[in-house]
Write a protein that holds these residues in place. Structure first.
Motif, PDB file in Angstrom:
ATOM      1  N   SER A 257     -11.343   4.435  -5.809  1.00 46.02           N
ATOM      2  CA  SER A 257     -11.964   5.714  -5.457  1.00 46.02           C
ATOM      3  C   SER A 257     -12.175   5.811  -3.949  1.00 46.02           C
ATOM      4  CB  SER A 257     -13.300   5.878  -6.191  1.00 46.02           C
ATOM      5  OG  SER A 257     -14.191   4.814  -5.844  1.00 46.02           O
ATOM      6  N   ASP A 258     -12.354   4.655  -3.305  1.00 49.56           N
ATOM      7  CA  ASP A 258     -12.513   4.591  -1.853  1.00 49.56           C
ATOM      8  C   ASP A 258     -11.196   4.102  -1.254  1.00 49.56           C
ATOM      9  OD1 ASP A 258     -13.298   4.342   0.765  1.00 49.56           O
ATOM     10  OD2 ASP A 258     -14.618   2.606   0.425  1.00 49.56           O
ATOM     11  N   LYS A 259     -10.381   5.035  -0.787  1.00 56.71           N
ATOM     12  CA  LYS A 259      -9.065   4.652  -0.289  1.00 56.71           C
ATOM     13  C   LYS A 259      -9.122   3.840   1.008  1.00 56.71           C
ATOM     14  CE  LYS A 259      -8.087   8.944   2.250  1.00 56.71           C
ATOM     15  NZ  LYS A 259      -7.129  10.085   2.373  1.00 56.71           N
ATOM     16  N   SER A 260     -10.283   3.859   1.682  1.00 54.14           N
ATOM     17  CA  SER A 260     -10.404   3.057   2.905  1.00 54.14           C
ATOM     18  C   SER A 260     -10.401   1.561   2.594  1.00 54.14           C
ATOM     19  CB  SER A 260     -11.679   3.427   3.662  1.00 54.14           C
ATOM     20  OG  SER A 260     -12.839   3.094   2.897  1.00 54.14           O
ATOM     21  N   ALA A 261     -10.559   1.199   1.326  1.00 51.44           N
ATOM     22  CA  ALA A 261     -10.568  -0.218   0.930  1.00 51.44           C
ATOM     23  C   ALA A 261      -9.157  -0.757   0.733  1.00 51.44           C
ATOM     24  CB  ALA A 261     -11.374  -0.399  -0.355  1.00 51.44           C
ATOM     25  N   LEU A 262      -8.152   0.092   0.826  1.00 52.05           N
ATOM     26  CA  LEU A 262      -6.785  -0.343   0.540  1.00 52.05           C
ATOM     27  C   LEU A 262      -6.306  -1.445   1.480  1.00 52.05           C
ATOM     28  CD1 LEU A 262      -5.061   3.052  -0.341  1.00 52.05           C
ATOM     29  CD2 LEU A 262      -5.353   1.064  -1.839  1.00 52.05           C
ATOM     30  N   GLU A 263      -6.647  -1.344   2.756  1.00 48.24           N
ATOM     31  CA  GLU A 263      -6.208  -2.363   3.713  1.00 48.24           C
ATOM     32  C   GLU A 263      -6.804  -3.723   3.378  1.00 48.24           C
ATOM     33  OE1 GLU A 263      -3.924  -2.270   5.932  1.00 48.24           O
ATOM     34  OE2 GLU A 263      -3.492  -0.148   5.606  1.00 48.24           O
ATOM     35  N   ALA A 264      -8.097  -3.746   3.028  1.00 52.47           N
ATOM     36  CA  ALA A 264      -8.741  -5.008   2.660  1.00 52.47           C
ATOM     37  C   ALA A 264      -8.149  -5.554   1.365  1.00 52.47           C
ATOM     38  CB  ALA A 264     -10.248  -4.804   2.508  1.00 52.47           C
TER      39      ALA A 264
ATOM     40  N   VAL B 196       0.862  -1.178   0.000  1.00 55.85           N
ATOM     41  CA  VAL B 196       0.000   0.000   0.000  1.00 55.85           C
ATOM     42  C   VAL B 196       0.901   1.231   0.000  1.00 55.85           C
ATOM     43  CG1 VAL B 196      -1.697   1.339   1.281  1.00 55.85           C
ATOM     44  CG2 VAL B 196      -1.905  -1.146   1.175  1.00 55.85           C
ATOM     45  N   SER B 197       0.761   2.079  -1.005  1.00 58.68           N
ATOM     46  CA  SER B 197       1.566   3.288  -1.101  1.00 58.68           C
ATOM     47  C   SER B 197       0.735   4.494  -0.683  1.00 58.68           C
ATOM     48  CB  SER B 197       2.078   3.467  -2.538  1.00 58.68           C
ATOM     49  OG  SER B 197       2.770   4.688  -2.658  1.00 58.68           O
ATOM     50  N   ARG B 198       1.217   5.194   0.341  1.00 55.02           N
ATOM     51  CA  ARG B 198       0.536   6.404   0.812  1.00 55.02           C
ATOM     52  C   ARG B 198       1.423   7.640   0.637  1.00 55.02           C
ATOM     53  NH1 ARG B 198      -3.929   4.420   3.387  1.00 55.02           N
ATOM     54  NH2 ARG B 198      -3.769   2.351   4.349  1.00 55.02           N
ATOM     55  N   ASP B 199       2.548   7.467  -0.047  1.00 64.99           N
ATOM     56  CA  ASP B 199       3.473   8.569  -0.272  1.00 64.99           C
ATOM     57  C   ASP B 199       2.965   9.421  -1.430  1.00 64.99           C
ATOM     58  OD1 ASP B 199       5.536  10.302  -0.549  1.00 64.99           O
ATOM     59  OD2 ASP B 199       7.078   8.805  -0.975  1.00 64.99           O
ATOM     60  N   LEU B 200       2.407  10.575  -1.118  1.00 69.80           N
ATOM     61  CA  LEU B 200       1.840  11.442  -2.148  1.00 69.80           C
ATOM     62  C   LEU B 200       2.915  12.131  -2.976  1.00 69.80           C
ATOM     63  CD1 LEU B 200      -1.148  13.041  -0.185  1.00 69.80           C
ATOM     64  CD2 LEU B 200      -1.085  10.942  -1.563  1.00 69.80           C
ATOM     65  N   ASN B 201       4.165  12.058  -2.538  1.00 67.51           N
ATOM     66  CA  ASN B 201       5.249  12.592  -3.343  1.00 67.51           C
ATOM     67  C   ASN B 201       5.598  11.637  -4.487  1.00 67.51           C
ATOM     68  OD1 ASN B 201       5.641  14.954  -1.781  1.00 67.51           O
ATOM     69  ND2 ASN B 201       6.827  13.784  -0.281  1.00 67.51           N
ATOM     70  N   ALA B 202       5.397  10.314  -4.245  1.00 72.83           N
ATOM     71  CA  ALA B 202       5.673   9.324  -5.284  1.00 72.83           C
ATOM     72  C   ALA B 202       4.524   9.233  -6.277  1.00 72.83           C
ATOM     73  CB  ALA B 202       5.928   7.958  -4.639  1.00 72.83           C
ATOM     74  N   TYR B 203       3.295   9.398  -5.761  1.00 69.80           N
ATOM     75  CA  TYR B 203       2.106   9.356  -6.610  1.00 69.80           C
ATOM     76  C   TYR B 203       1.024  10.177  -5.908  1.00 69.80           C
ATOM     77  CZ  TYR B 203      -1.132   7.511 -10.085  1.00 69.80           C
ATOM     78  OH  TYR B 203      -2.005   7.395 -11.129  1.00 69.80           O
ATOM     79  N   PRO B 204       0.258  10.956  -6.656  1.00 69.01           N
ATOM     80  CA  PRO B 204      -0.667  11.901  -6.011  1.00 69.01           C
ATOM     81  C   PRO B 204      -1.825  11.268  -5.264  1.00 69.01           C
ATOM     82  CG  PRO B 204      -0.941  11.911  -8.404  1.00 69.01           C
ATOM     83  CD  PRO B 204       0.277  11.108  -8.118  1.00 69.01           C
TER      84      PRO B 204
END
Length: 238
Positions: free
Chosen positions: A118-125, A66-74
């Motif tokens: 579109s729903d970033k809360s689904a990333l963990e699942a 899971v990538s949360r680095d907004l510098n690597a990707y918006p």
């Protein structure tokens, strides 16, 4: 892109773990559109609204996170690295590919996929489902080898009267096969062992029969200080 194909999405028969609609797929920085991501036990698939998409086999996936680095990707996304090449085939790209293959035969191709829901809360699942499915396809090159390098005793050959029979000795027979130097070494080791046993109740808080007699009226406690925080964060497998 030519690698996009039409195929039925994986269902329960293929062990579908997670179906994430409205997910954008990005390959090596190029957007492929918005569609549905299917995380199944058999494969990882993505299909757009027209039914075109692609599938990734788990043995080719070398990394997912899971990538949360907004510098690597918006936008936050599921990052997947694949040991394969995916690109649009044209006359120019085919010619370039042939030239690259002749120059870099030993270089393994790598493709980077980003799945942006579109729903970033689904990333963990999504990540958890990927982990569970990836674990069903272990890399045989990563398995530990416990092969025995010495000679093996062939039971079947022995039963057929073939092969060498291993020799076993009792304690007394083993002593008779020792050289004078070996017997001297054994006696010295036995002396050291007996001396160690006679004093071991004074070491590391270990109780022996002698220590039991010395502490009949009390409890012997190992007074070795505990280092604060030494195992507080340890992750123990049961």
């Amino acid at each position: 892109m030519s690698f996009l194909k039409s195929f039925p999405p994986p269902g329960s028969a293929e062990g579908l773990r997670q179906q994430q609609p409205d997910t954008e797929a990005v390959l090596n920085g190029k957007g492929l559109g918005t569609g549905t991501l299917y995380i199944a036990e058999s494969r990882l698939s993505w299909l757009d609204g027209s039914g075109l998409g692609f599938s990734l086999e788990y043995p080719t996936i070398s990394l997912h996170a899971v990538s949360r680095d907004l510098n690597a990707y918006p936008r936050e996304h599921l990052y997947v690295m694949v040991n394969a090449k995916f690109e649009e085939e044209s006359k120019e790209s085919v010619a370039d590919e042939e030239e690259e293959d002749s120059d870099d035969d030993d270089v393994e191709p790598i493709a980077e996929f980003r799945f942006v829901p579109s729903d970033k809360s689904a990333l963990e699942a999504m990540f958890t489902a990927m982990c569970e499915c990836q674990a069903l396809h272990p890399d045989p090159d990563d398995e530990d080898s416990d092969d025995y390098d010495g000679e093996e005793y062939d039971v079947e050959a022995h039963e057929q009267g073939q092969g060498d029979i291993p020799t076993f000795y009792t304690y007394e027979e083993g002593l008779s096969h020792l050289t004078a130097e070996g017997q001297a070494t054994l006696e010295r080791l036995e002396g050291m062992l007996s001396q160690s046993v006679s004093s071991q109740y004074n070491m590391a808080g270990v109780r022996t029969e002698d220590s039991v007699r010395d502490y009949e009226d009390g409890m012997e406690v190992d007074a070795t200080p505990t280092v604060a925080g030494q195992f507080e964060d340890a992750d123990v497998d049961h």
